[in-house]
Design a protein around this motif. Structure first.
Motif, PDB file in Angstrom:
ATOM      1  N   GLY A 220      28.256  45.198  29.458  1.00  0.00           N
ATOM      2  CA  GLY A 220      28.391  46.436  28.707  1.00  0.00           C
ATOM      3  C   GLY A 220      28.825  46.171  27.274  1.00  0.00           C
ATOM      4  N   THR A 221      29.620  45.131  27.079  1.00  0.00           N
ATOM      5  CA  THR A 221      30.069  44.767  25.734  1.00  0.00           C
ATOM      6  C   THR A 221      28.890  44.439  24.830  1.00  0.00           C
ATOM      7  OG1 THR A 221      32.057  43.816  26.723  1.00  0.00           O
ATOM      8  CG2 THR A 221      31.585  43.222  24.441  1.00  0.00           C
ATOM      9  N   ALA A 222      27.896  43.753  25.381  1.00  0.00           N
ATOM     10  CA  ALA A 222      26.707  43.401  24.599  1.00  0.00           C
ATOM     11  C   ALA A 222      25.952  44.655  24.174  1.00  0.00           C
ATOM     12  CB  ALA A 222      25.794  42.485  25.421  1.00  0.00           C
ATOM     13  N   VAL A 223      25.861  45.632  25.091  1.00  0.00           N
ATOM     14  CA  VAL A 223      25.176  46.888  24.765  1.00  0.00           C
ATOM     15  C   VAL A 223      25.928  47.633  23.665  1.00  0.00           C
ATOM     16  CG1 VAL A 223      24.387  49.105  25.626  1.00  0.00           C
ATOM     17  CG2 VAL A 223      24.239  47.086  27.084  1.00  0.00           C
ATOM     18  N   ILE A 224      27.236  47.709  23.795  1.00  0.00           N
ATOM     19  CA  ILE A 224      28.035  48.407  22.791  1.00  0.00           C
ATOM     20  C   ILE A 224      27.846  47.766  21.417  1.00  0.00           C
ATOM     21  CG2 ILE A 224      30.397  48.919  22.061  1.00  0.00           C
ATOM     22  CD1 ILE A 224      31.091  49.146  25.078  1.00  0.00           C
ATOM     23  N   ALA A 225      27.848  46.434  21.377  1.00  0.00           N
ATOM     24  CA  ALA A 225      27.679  45.728  20.101  1.00  0.00           C
ATOM     25  C   ALA A 225      26.301  45.996  19.504  1.00  0.00           C
ATOM     26  CB  ALA A 225      27.890  44.233  20.311  1.00  0.00           C
ATOM     27  N   GLY A 226      25.258  45.887  20.327  1.00  0.00           N
ATOM     28  CA  GLY A 226      23.904  46.082  19.827  1.00  0.00           C
ATOM     29  C   GLY A 226      23.633  47.518  19.409  1.00  0.00           C
ATOM     30  N   ALA A 227      24.097  48.476  20.205  1.00  0.00           N
ATOM     31  CA  ALA A 227      23.890  49.892  19.872  1.00  0.00           C
ATOM     32  C   ALA A 227      24.680  50.285  18.631  1.00  0.00           C
ATOM     33  CB  ALA A 227      24.286  50.769  21.058  1.00  0.00           C
ATOM     34  N   THR A 228      25.878  49.730  18.489  1.00  0.00           N
ATOM     35  CA  THR A 228      26.683  49.998  17.298  1.00  0.00           C
ATOM     36  C   THR A 228      25.989  49.459  16.053  1.00  0.00           C
ATOM     37  OG1 THR A 228      28.744  49.939  18.575  1.00  0.00           O
ATOM     38  CG2 THR A 228      28.913  49.623  16.197  1.00  0.00           C
TER      39      THR A 228
ATOM     40  N   TYR B 283      15.074  46.732  16.470  1.00  0.00           N
ATOM     41  CA  TYR B 283      14.828  45.331  16.818  1.00  0.00           C
ATOM     42  C   TYR B 283      16.098  44.499  16.684  1.00  0.00           C
ATOM     43  CZ  TYR B 283       9.812  46.338  16.720  1.00  0.00           C
ATOM     44  OH  TYR B 283       8.565  46.847  16.963  1.00  0.00           O
ATOM     45  N   ALA B 284      16.864  44.763  15.632  1.00  0.00           N
ATOM     46  CA  ALA B 284      18.116  44.026  15.435  1.00  0.00           C
ATOM     47  C   ALA B 284      19.084  44.296  16.581  1.00  0.00           C
ATOM     48  CB  ALA B 284      18.748  44.418  14.099  1.00  0.00           C
ATOM     49  N   GLY B 285      19.166  45.556  16.992  1.00  0.00           N
ATOM     50  CA  GLY B 285      20.051  45.898  18.102  1.00  0.00           C
ATOM     51  C   GLY B 285      19.646  45.215  19.394  1.00  0.00           C
ATOM     52  N   MET B 286      18.341  45.164  19.656  1.00  0.00           N
ATOM     53  CA  MET B 286      17.859  44.500  20.868  1.00  0.00           C
ATOM     54  C   MET B 286      18.154  43.005  20.845  1.00  0.00           C
ATOM     55  SD  MET B 286      14.267  46.351  21.909  1.00  0.00           S
ATOM     56  CE  MET B 286      13.565  46.399  20.263  1.00  0.00           C
ATOM     57  N   VAL B 287      17.975  42.388  19.671  1.00  0.00           N
ATOM     58  CA  VAL B 287      18.256  40.953  19.547  1.00  0.00           C
ATOM     59  C   VAL B 287      19.725  40.668  19.821  1.00  0.00           C
ATOM     60  CG1 VAL B 287      18.406  39.040  17.901  1.00  0.00           C
ATOM     61  CG2 VAL B 287      16.338  40.439  17.995  1.00  0.00           C
ATOM     62  N   VAL B 288      20.601  41.518  19.303  1.00  0.00           N
ATOM     63  CA  VAL B 288      22.034  41.315  19.517  1.00  0.00           C
ATOM     64  C   VAL B 288      22.393  41.470  20.995  1.00  0.00           C
ATOM     65  CG1 VAL B 288      24.324  42.344  19.116  1.00  0.00           C
ATOM     66  CG2 VAL B 288      22.778  41.932  17.201  1.00  0.00           C
TER      67      VAL B 288
END
Length: 207
Positions: free
Chosen positions: A151-159, A176-181
């Protein structure tokens, strides 16, 4: 086909594959495998749509159900010749996580919601299907396993997706940047065995 639709379809297929691999490890029959695939690939998006007072996405476009069934059956056939490792399951889940989460963020954003809620709904979209999968397979949900960067990865990418747009970055580029993160953080955690510190409370009664 628009980018959000493409992300939904691709994420649906990848989540279906990860669900079949998880269900196969539990020895479920074909029906059980496909049920798990359907729940995994539609669970997060369904919860998101209900919260947004929308008709669930797969009700109005049966192409998603067809995609899940075809992906699931194809994976079952391939498993007769090759049995993937746990790492393959994790990688498939990481890719689905990235695709579905940003798709959810875009849908929430289109509804005119503030950035914080966009991140929350992105997290629900990306993770809730996996939670349902793990519960039905009698596993601790990956989202809740100690130290797991999920979930942390999702929060970081969505943010990042929200912040990039706030400074003028085009929406598709931010997506695309959010998905890569998201995928990068999750895959790095898998490859390097990186985890968050777990909370431990000492039982003073035992002293």
């Amino acid at each position: 086909m628009t980018l959000p639709q493409a992300l939904q379809y691709l994420g649906t297929a990848v989540f279906a594959v990860s669900a079949v691999l998880a269900a196969g490890r539990k020895g479920l029959d074909l029906l059980g495998v496909l049920v798990i695939a359907l729940i995994t690939a539609t669970g997060g998006g369904t919860v998101r749509d209900l919260l947004l007072d929308r008709t669930p996405f797969w009700f109005t476009d049966t192409g998603y159900v067809v995609t899940i069934l075809l992906s699931g059956c194809a994976t079952v056939v391939l498993l007769r010749w090759r049995h993937p490792s746990e790492r393959v399951l994790q990688i498939a889940d990481a890719l689905g996580l990235a695709l579905f989460s940003i798709s959810g963020a875009r849908i929430a954003e289109a509804a005119g919601l503030p950035g914080l809620i966009v991140v929350v709904l992105a997290t629900i979209t990306g993770t809730f299907g996996g939670v349902l999968r793990d519960v039905m397979c009698n596993d601790i949900p990956l989202l809740l396993r100690p130290g797991t960067i999920y979930g942390t990865a999702v929060i970081a990418g969505a943010t990042l997706y929200v912040l990039l747009q706030s400074v003028g970055v085009p929406r598709d580029t931010a997506a695309y940047a959010g998905m890569v993160v998201i995928a990068g953080l999750r895959l790095a955690a898998i490859a390097r065995n990186i985890s968050l510190p777990a909370l431990t409370i000492r039982d003073t009664d035992a002293d």
